[in-house]
Design a protein around this motif. Sequence first.
Motif, mmCIF file in Angstrom:
data_model
loop_
_atom_site.group_PDB
_atom_site.id
_atom_site.type_symbol
_atom_site.label_atom_id
_atom_site.label_comp_id
_atom_site.label_asym_id
_atom_site.label_seq_id
_atom_site.Cartn_x
_atom_site.Cartn_y
_atom_site.Cartn_z
ATOM 1 N N LYS A 39 0.828 -1.209 0.000
ATOM 2 C CA LYS A 39 0.000 0.000 0.000
ATOM 3 C C LYS A 39 0.863 1.260 0.000
ATOM 4 O O LYS A 39 0.588 2.192 -0.755
ATOM 5 C CB LYS A 39 -0.955 -0.012 1.198
ATOM 6 C CG LYS A 39 -1.889 1.185 1.205
ATOM 7 C CD LYS A 39 -2.905 1.116 2.313
ATOM 8 C CE LYS A 39 -3.777 2.362 2.305
ATOM 9 N NZ LYS A 39 -4.765 2.344 3.371
ATOM 10 N N SER A 61 -6.049 1.701 -1.281
ATOM 11 C CA SER A 61 -6.828 0.579 -0.752
ATOM 12 C C SER A 61 -7.789 0.033 -1.796
ATOM 13 O O SER A 61 -7.938 -1.188 -1.941
ATOM 14 C CB SER A 61 -7.625 1.012 0.488
ATOM 15 O OG SER A 61 -6.749 1.337 1.537
ATOM 16 N N ILE A 64 -5.897 -1.960 -4.453
ATOM 17 C CA ILE A 64 -5.563 -3.286 -3.929
ATOM 18 C C ILE A 64 -6.818 -4.163 -3.929
ATOM 19 O O ILE A 64 -6.791 -5.302 -4.401
ATOM 20 C CB ILE A 64 -4.933 -3.188 -2.529
ATOM 21 C CG1 ILE A 64 -3.540 -2.553 -2.623
ATOM 22 C CG2 ILE A 64 -4.851 -4.569 -1.865
ATOM 23 C CD1 ILE A 64 -2.925 -2.174 -1.289
ATOM 24 N N GLU A 65 -7.900 -3.614 -3.436
ATOM 25 C CA GLU A 65 -9.166 -4.346 -3.387
ATOM 26 C C GLU A 65 -9.604 -4.796 -4.778
ATOM 27 O O GLU A 65 -10.081 -5.924 -4.962
ATOM 28 C CB GLU A 65 -10.224 -3.422 -2.774
ATOM 29 C CG GLU A 65 -11.551 -4.044 -2.487
ATOM 30 C CD GLU A 65 -12.489 -3.003 -1.874
ATOM 31 O OE1 GLU A 65 -13.499 -2.681 -2.526
ATOM 32 O OE2 GLU A 65 -12.196 -2.496 -0.772
ATOM 33 N N ASP A 68 -6.071 -7.095 -6.471
ATOM 34 C CA ASP A 68 -5.361 -8.129 -5.714
ATOM 35 C C ASP A 68 -6.109 -9.455 -5.833
ATOM 36 O O ASP A 68 -7.014 -9.740 -5.065
ATOM 37 C CB ASP A 68 -5.231 -7.710 -4.243
ATOM 38 C CG ASP A 68 -4.591 -8.786 -3.394
ATOM 39 O OD1 ASP A 68 -3.845 -9.608 -3.943
ATOM 40 O OD2 ASP A 68 -4.862 -8.804 -2.181
ATOM 41 N N GLY A 71 -5.307 -12.217 -2.867
ATOM 42 C CA GLY A 71 -5.728 -11.886 -1.514
ATOM 43 C C GLY A 71 -4.619 -11.597 -0.521
ATOM 44 O O GLY A 71 -4.840 -11.597 0.682
ATOM 45 N N ASP A 72 -3.402 -11.295 -1.007
ATOM 46 C CA ASP A 72 -2.294 -11.023 -0.088
ATOM 47 C C ASP A 72 -2.164 -9.544 0.280
ATOM 48 O O ASP A 72 -1.238 -9.147 0.973
ATOM 49 C CB ASP A 72 -0.966 -11.552 -0.642
ATOM 50 C CG ASP A 72 -0.550 -10.878 -1.951
ATOM 51 O OD1 ASP A 72 -1.294 -10.019 -2.474
ATOM 52 O OD2 ASP A 72 0.535 -11.230 -2.457
ATOM 53 N N GLU A 73 -3.111 -8.720 -0.200
ATOM 54 C CA GLU A 73 -3.132 -7.264 0.040
ATOM 55 C C GLU A 73 -1.912 -6.553 -0.543
ATOM 56 O O GLU A 73 -1.493 -5.506 -0.067
ATOM 57 C CB GLU A 73 -3.311 -6.959 1.532
ATOM 58 C CG GLU A 73 -4.651 -7.459 2.041
ATOM 59 C CD GLU A 73 -4.985 -6.991 3.435
ATOM 60 O OE1 GLU A 73 -4.381 -6.012 3.903
ATOM 61 O OE2 GLU A 73 -5.874 -7.598 4.044
#
Length: 90
Positions: A39, A61, A64-65, A68, A71-73
Amino acid sequence: MGKKEEILNKIQILITNHFSTPEEAFAFFDNNADGKLAKNEIVKLLKEAEISGFIRGIVASKLIEGYDEDGDELIDWEEFKLAINEISQD
């Protein structure tokens, strides 16, 4: 043009004007060279793309949402490529 499109357009302009390739841009913002953008690294990219400081954290955010897939952010190269391809199609 909606907010998302404006932000993606600014990212595309940054990459096009300052880097030879998307790979070069990814490597530049991957501060710790782990092959993923965290991030804080995405926030740096957004700052360079002249995204308002007020919304940078929120946008990072959301990126990433949205991109990604594992799901590892974090955003890895494949996920970054997907985002770039989406930007290029607009």
